[in-house]
Design a protein around this motif. Structure first.
Motif, PDB file in Angstrom:
ATOM      1  N   CYS A  10     -16.822 141.882 -11.478  1.00  9.68           N
ATOM      2  CA  CYS A  10     -15.943 142.624 -10.560  1.00  9.68           C
ATOM      3  C   CYS A  10     -15.847 144.075 -11.016  1.00  9.68           C
ATOM      4  O   CYS A  10     -15.470 144.343 -12.165  1.00  9.68           O
ATOM      5  N   LYS A  12     -13.789 146.233 -10.218  1.00 10.71           N
ATOM      6  CA  LYS A  12     -12.406 146.723 -10.308  1.00 10.71           C
ATOM      7  C   LYS A  12     -11.716 146.274 -11.597  1.00 10.71           C
ATOM      8  O   LYS A  12     -11.038 147.054 -12.248  1.00 10.71           O
ATOM      9  N   CYS A  13     -11.884 145.004 -11.972  1.00 13.44           N
ATOM     10  CA  CYS A  13     -11.171 144.484 -13.151  1.00 13.44           C
ATOM     11  C   CYS A  13     -12.088 144.175 -14.324  1.00 13.44           C
ATOM     12  O   CYS A  13     -11.607 143.858 -15.411  1.00 13.44           O
ATOM     13  N   CYS A  27      -7.647 140.041  -7.435  1.00  9.88           N
ATOM     14  CA  CYS A  27      -8.052 140.927  -8.535  1.00  9.88           C
ATOM     15  C   CYS A  27      -6.806 141.539  -9.181  1.00  9.88           C
ATOM     16  O   CYS A  27      -5.922 142.016  -8.478  1.00  9.88           O
ATOM     17  N   PRO A  28      -6.761 141.566 -10.517  1.00  8.59           N
ATOM     18  CA  PRO A  28      -5.605 142.182 -11.191  1.00  8.59           C
ATOM     19  C   PRO A  28      -5.498 143.684 -10.949  1.00  8.59           C
ATOM     20  O   PRO A  28      -4.445 144.268 -11.182  1.00  8.59           O
ATOM     21  N   HIS A  33     -11.288 140.579  -5.720  1.00 14.76           N
ATOM     22  CA  HIS A  33     -12.412 140.953  -6.599  1.00 14.76           C
ATOM     23  C   HIS A  33     -13.551 141.533  -5.754  1.00 14.76           C
ATOM     24  O   HIS A  33     -13.711 141.176  -4.582  1.00 14.76           O
TER      25      HIS A  33
HETATM   26 ZN   LIG Z   1     -11.416 141.921 -10.062  1.00 17.94          ZN
END
Ligand SMILES: [Zn+2]
Ligand SMILES: [Zn+2]
Ligand SMILES: [Zn+2]
Length: 190
Positions: A10, A12-13, A27-28, A33
């Motif tokens: 992912c 992003k995380c 997604c955190p 995600h």
């Molecule tokens: Zn993520």
């Protein structure tokens, strides 16, 4: 031996999540995600339903809440959906390779267990992604966005993922600075 593909990094995380469903999981870093279309956009293929050994660790699981990969060998951990990660009783038990002396060209190193969330994250970048074990803010609409990043266990295993086929690029190239096993003085992840 059995293998399941469809796992993705992912962007992003920096965690590993299952990309085979329409819903990509929470997604955190906020939202779902997301697999990158270039660079780290690999289709990771993971072993499951085999015993572990000196170079492979069992008890890695798919979380039904966030669709991420987490280690189920300890109690605790944090899911970006809230509470702990949760496995499906019918799901595969994944077995991840680590610290094998030789690294093959279709394998990607620098994956690590996160002590904060108990997830698997990519540690090869200077940034460490977003960890669901850290404080969060609530966006309008209720989405949780975590502020802190993942952290590896100082003496933890160094995991290696098999890049069976790919979306892009054609093959993983080992970062020469980092080497294998990771050189802590030169690798940005360590
Ligand atoms: Zn993520
Ligand atoms: Zn989860
Ligand atoms: Zn984490």
């Amino acid at each position: 031996m059995a293998i399941q593909g469809g796992w993705a990094f992912c962007e992003k995380c920096y965690g590993l999540f299952y990309n085979g469903y329409e819903y990509k999981g929470k997604c955190p870093a906020g939202g779902d995600h997301k697999q990158p279309q270039t660079g780290m956009g690999y289709n990771y293929q993971l072993n499951h339903s085999i015993p572990g050994n000196q170079y492979s660790q069992p008890q890695w699981e798919f979380c039904v809440k966030c669709h991420g990969m987490f280690f189920n060998g300890y109690s605790g951990g944090h899911c970006p959906k809230g509470g702990k990660h949760e496995r499906n009783e019918q799901a595969y038990h994944f077995v991840l390779k680590h610290d094998y002396p030789q690294l093959y060209s279709n394998e990607q190193p620098y994956w690590e267990f996160c002590t904060g969330c108990h997830g698997l994250f990519y540690n090869g970048f200077t940034g460490k992604g977003r960890c669901p074990g850290t404080p969060y803010a609530i966006r309008p609409g209720g989405d949780r966005v975590h502020m802190g990043s993942h952290g590896r266990q100082p003496n933890g295993y160094h995991f290696v993922l098999y890049v069976g086929d790919y979306i892009s690029p054609p093959a993983y190239k080992l970062m020469t600075k980092c080497a294998w096993p990771p050189n802590p003085s030169k690798c940005p992840g360590y």
